[in-house]
Scaffold this active site. Structure first.
Site, PDB file in Angstrom:
ATOM      1  N   LYS A 580     112.706 -31.129  43.306  1.00 38.86           N
ATOM      2  CA  LYS A 580     112.698 -32.086  44.415  1.00 38.86           C
ATOM      3  C   LYS A 580     113.065 -33.508  43.937  1.00 38.86           C
ATOM      4  CE  LYS A 580     111.553 -29.336  47.786  1.00 38.86           C
ATOM      5  NZ  LYS A 580     111.857 -28.007  47.271  1.00 38.86           N
TER       6      LYS A 580
HETATM    7  C1  LIG Z   1     111.451 -26.926  53.509  1.00 42.29           C
HETATM    8  C2  LIG Z   1     110.390 -26.598  52.526  1.00 42.29           C
HETATM    9  N1  LIG Z   1     109.108 -26.581  52.919  1.00 42.29           N
HETATM   10  C3  LIG Z   1     108.110 -26.314  52.069  1.00 42.29           C
HETATM   11  C4  LIG Z   1     108.352 -26.066  50.746  1.00 42.29           C
HETATM   12  C5  LIG Z   1     107.216 -25.737  49.835  1.00 42.29           C
HETATM   13  O1  LIG Z   1     107.121 -26.689  48.798  1.00 42.29           O
HETATM   14  P1  LIG Z   1     106.188 -26.409  47.535  1.00 42.29           P
HETATM   15  O2  LIG Z   1     106.993 -25.600  46.579  1.00 42.29           O
HETATM   16  O3  LIG Z   1     105.892 -27.782  46.998  1.00 42.29           O
HETATM   17  O4  LIG Z   1     104.996 -25.719  47.985  1.00 42.29           O
HETATM   18  C6  LIG Z   1     109.663 -26.093  50.281  1.00 42.29           C
HETATM   19  C7  LIG Z   1     109.954 -25.833  48.872  1.00 42.29           C
HETATM   20  O5  LIG Z   1     111.044 -25.743  48.403  1.00 42.29           O
HETATM   21  C8  LIG Z   1     110.705 -26.367  51.187  1.00 42.29           C
HETATM   22  O6  LIG Z   1     111.972 -26.396  50.790  1.00 42.29           O
END
Ligand SMILES: Cc1ncc(COP(=O)(O)O)c(C=O)c1O
Length: 780
Positions: A580
């Protein structure tokens, strides 16, 4: 004109000489840097008045260092063509200058000029200011408000007096006469830039003088007519004279101590020693002298007498009874002065060490920027990490370009090490600092709670909506599985809406069509960093009395009509996963408008324990905690926050680097038969997290999956974001049908994300562009 003359042959070094030494940098490059904090009233005018050409200079780049403005300073500056580097939160004009300095050094600028953004200085005076530096007569020039009595500006008497005293103090410390050490309009040559080693964040102006004067740089003061006060508003540095005096004195005296420890500690030692000597002298004189001795010390009375009642009384020979308290004081002062003397000696040792390190620093900075200039060309900002070779001697790419590689700098590493060494590796003060910095970056109004992932952030936020089983939450069909999983884990029912084919974001018309009497919330995803149409979504939510949870996993920097992503809904959920824009390896953040919701998220993230339970093992003493509801274990640790703090501080610098990659892809791939991502419209800011292109086999002759494989074979990593949610077997087992969201289905089968990372340089971009072009031509 010069404050001092150096006898070395450095006097012969001009900006042109330096350019010739750096064959990769054509012409003399001037960076004009403008620190800015909420300067929307003046910034455009100042930038516009910067001359387009200046004698002795071949190219001019204007960069605005936005120190956490909450107004439109950054956008206005961009509109008139300035590069903008934004601090995530307000750090002080000293920190803004240090950012400008790093930028100028990394861009291999030959000259750096600084101007305040508040309209105090006349940008047309830049020619006069830079002349002595560009011609090689000085290493550093500064506009001077007080050198020529005819040009002294109108300003309040106390400010004038303060400025003069400051100049006197610095002159005295540095042993050279300066008239104005606090003016922000200045010019540095590369050597001066490389040798600055500044620590003060509050301000930098006086520290620069001490640094450069003690390093025997040639300093020129140019008398210029300058407005004495800001055109609008109050000076942020000098709006409280006492605060300014205290902070500035701290910076001045600590840099004087660092450069001249013998003198600094010698003086304090002398001041302490003086009363010790005076007391010692007094006692000696009193001990041996015979004037004004108390009766019991008069020699004639010395002896032992027997009184009539038989009692014996002794009068000692040399009693100093009435002054006995003076003895320990004199001894203590004497010891202190000796200690201070040794502190000076120790300081001297440190100075020698520092000089040695600074030499290394100058070489390292110069070498690092040299490497970058030859290898990358004109990327606006790239990370300072040195890279392993990526190509062989024939120019063929040998190193795999990792998709979404994080940019980790030494400061991130140092902060993690600091946490490890501190022993506090769980949730602690650094998490609190990261939360506060994030909150400020998002405008300072929402509450921020750090958690261990965006998935947890979404899960806990949805729990706070207090939904009943069967309650529905509408979200995008074009998202990562985490979004819908979080809804399911919270006991609600996800309902997928289709996406807008241009923006790939949830389509408000589709949302509207999915509303039932069980709908309770909308969960828009700012896909790839592109803001959703929040006007339309808010209108629907208002009409149907729905809550909004924003999935901002891609959208740390995203803005919609001046509103920051994550602050528009009831909750905003962010991801700091490894790929990210801001990473903590794994991590997430919840923004909440409502304080009670924020408290609840915090509680749910740590087993449902009472507030501040994380402090239970801290040095403030053991505290009892209570379980108030059934919670989870989703807290962030200080190790993660250590990375996040520095990642966040560089968020906008990295965004600029990605913008360069984005713009190059948009230009260099425009003529190909692939669909490029939509550009943000005027009043939106794209988070630039992903660069999704669409590979339509009927146009390219190659399927998306084969395209992916062919990119990999050319050492280019790519990603798929995403298959439409209901293409996955698990969701089909819930009875979902991919064809209910036809746009998401089509996009999910065609989409492919090209590498987009702040760590990419122009050669990486060239390789991606060449790979895409060759795959299309090979399959034509
Ligand atoms: C659109 C979206 N929502 C939620 C998430 C979940 O993020 P995390 O991996 O920090 O839990 C991601 C992860 O890539 C994502 O792309």
């Amino acid at each position: 004109m010069l404050g001092s003359t150096r006898e070395t042959d450095k006097a012969m070094t001009t900006a042109k000489d330096q350019r010739e030494r750096s064959s990769a940098t054509p012409g003399v490059r001037l960076v004009v840097a403008m620190p800015a904090l909420n300067e929307s009233a003046t910034i455009q005018d100042v930038i516009r008045r910067i001359p387009e050409s200046l004698p002795g200079v071949d190219s001019i780049t204007v960069v605005v260092v936005d120190d956490g403005s909450s107004d439109s300073t950054a956008d206005l500056a961009r509109q008139v063509g300035a590069h903008v580097i934004s601090h995530a939160y307000r750090q002080g004009v000293g920190a803004a200058f240090q950012t400008a300095l790093r930028y100028a050094i990394s861009e291999r600028a030959d000259l750096l000029a600084t101007l305040d953004s508040d309209g105090q200085f006349n940008p047309e005076d830049l020619a006069e200011l830079i002349e002595p530096v560009a011609s090689g007569d000085a290493d550093f020039s500064t506009a001077s408000r007080f050198k020529d009595p005819a040009l002294v500006p109108d300003m309040p008497g106390v400010k004038k007096w303060g400025n003069r005293q400051m100049s006197r103090l610095i002159s005295r410390l540095a042993g050279q006469r300066f008239y104005d050490v606090s003016c922000g309009m200045r010019c540095y040559n590369r050597e001066a830039m490389l040798s600055l080693n500044l620590l003060g964040k509050f301000t930098y102006t006086q520290e620069v003088f001490i640094n450069l004067a003690f390093k025997h740089m040639r300093i020129a003061e140019i008398p210029l007519k300058i407005r004495g006060e800001r055109e609008f508003g109050k000076s942020r540095v000098a709006n409280s004279i006492s605060r300014y005096a205290i902070n500035t004195s701290k910076i001045i005296w600590s840099s004087y101590r660092d450069f001249k420890p013998w003198r600094f500690f010698g003086w304090i030692s002398a001041i302490v020693l003086t009363p010790a000597l005076v007391i010692g002298f007094f006692l000696t004189w009193h001990y041996f002298g015979d004037v004004s001795r108390p009766a019991d010390q008069i020699p004639e009375l010395v002896g032992t007498y027997e009184a009539e009642n038989g009692l014996k009384v002794t009068v000692p020979r040399y009693s100093i009874k009435p002054y006995q308290w003076m003895v320990p004081i004199a001894v203590a002062l004497g010891v202190l002065s000796v200690l201070l003397f040794y502190a000076g000696m120790f300081g001297d040792m440190l100075v020698r060490h520092r000089i040695y390190l600074e030499e290394l620093l100058v070489h390292a900075r110069d070498n690092a920027t040299g490497e970058k200039a030859t290898s990358t060309g004109a990327s606006p900002l790239s990370p300072g990490v040195l890279k392993a070779p990526t190509h062989d001697a024939s120019g063929k790419r040998t190193k795999f370009l990792v998709f979404g590689a994080p940019v980790i700098e030494e400061e991130d590493v140092a902060e993690v090490v600091d946490s490890l060494r501190s022993g506090w590796i769980g949730t602690g003060p650094k998490v609190a600092r990261f939360e506060d910095n994030f909150r400020q970056y998002k405008g300072g109004e929402a509450h921020a709670i750090a958690v261990n992932s965006c998935t947890s952030a979404l899960h806990l936020s949805i729990l706070c909506l207090d939904l009943e089983p069967g309650d529905e939450v509408i979200t995008s069909a074009m998202t990562f599985c985490a979004t819908v999983n979080a809804i399911l884990h919270a006991g609600a029912t996800p309902v997928l809406a289709d996406v807008d084919p241009r923006t790939m974001n949830i389509d408000p018309a589709s949302v509207e069509s999915r509303i039932t009497d069980r709908t309770r919330a909308i969960l828009p995803v700012h896909f790839a960093g592109m803001p959703c149409d929040m006007d339309a979504i808010e209108a629907i939510a208002k009409r149907h009395n729905l809550r909004i949870v924003e999935d901002c996993a891609h959208a740390v920097e995203t803005e919609f009509k001046g509103r920051r992503a994550g602050t528009m809904g009831d909750f905003g959920c962010f991801s700091f996963y490894a790929t990210k824009n801001v990473t903590t390896a794994e991590g997430g953040m919840v923004l909440s408008r409502n304080e009670d919701d924020a408290k609840r998220v915090k509680r749910l993230s740590l087993h449902g324990l009472s507030q501040d339970a994380w402090k239970r093992y801290s040095d403030t003493g053991y505290r009892h905690y209570f379980v108030n509801e059934l919670g989870f274990k989703c807290n962030m640790t200080d190790l993660q926050a250590s990375i996040g703090i520095h990642q966040l501080a560089r968020v906008d610098t990295n965004w600029l680097s990605r913008q360069h990659v984005w713009d190059r892809y948009q230009n260099d791939l425009a003529d190909l038969p692939i669909a490029l991502p939509a550009q943000p419209e005027g009043d939106m800011r794209h988070g630039l997290h992903l660069f999704p292109v669409l590979i339509d086999e009927s146009r390219t002759g190659v399927s998306r999956d084969s395209f992916l494989e062919q990119l990999q074979a050319r050492q280019i990593g790519a990603g798929v974001h995403y298959l439409s949610v209901s293409e996955h077997p698990f969701y089909q087992s819930l009875g979902w049908n991919p064809s209910d969201c036809p746009e998401a289905l089509r996009i999910g089968r065609q989409t492919l994300s090209l590498p987009l990372s702040a760590g990419m340089d122009d050669r990486d971009i060239d390789d991606v562009v060449a790979a895409v072009r060759s795959i299309i031509s090979d399959n034509a």
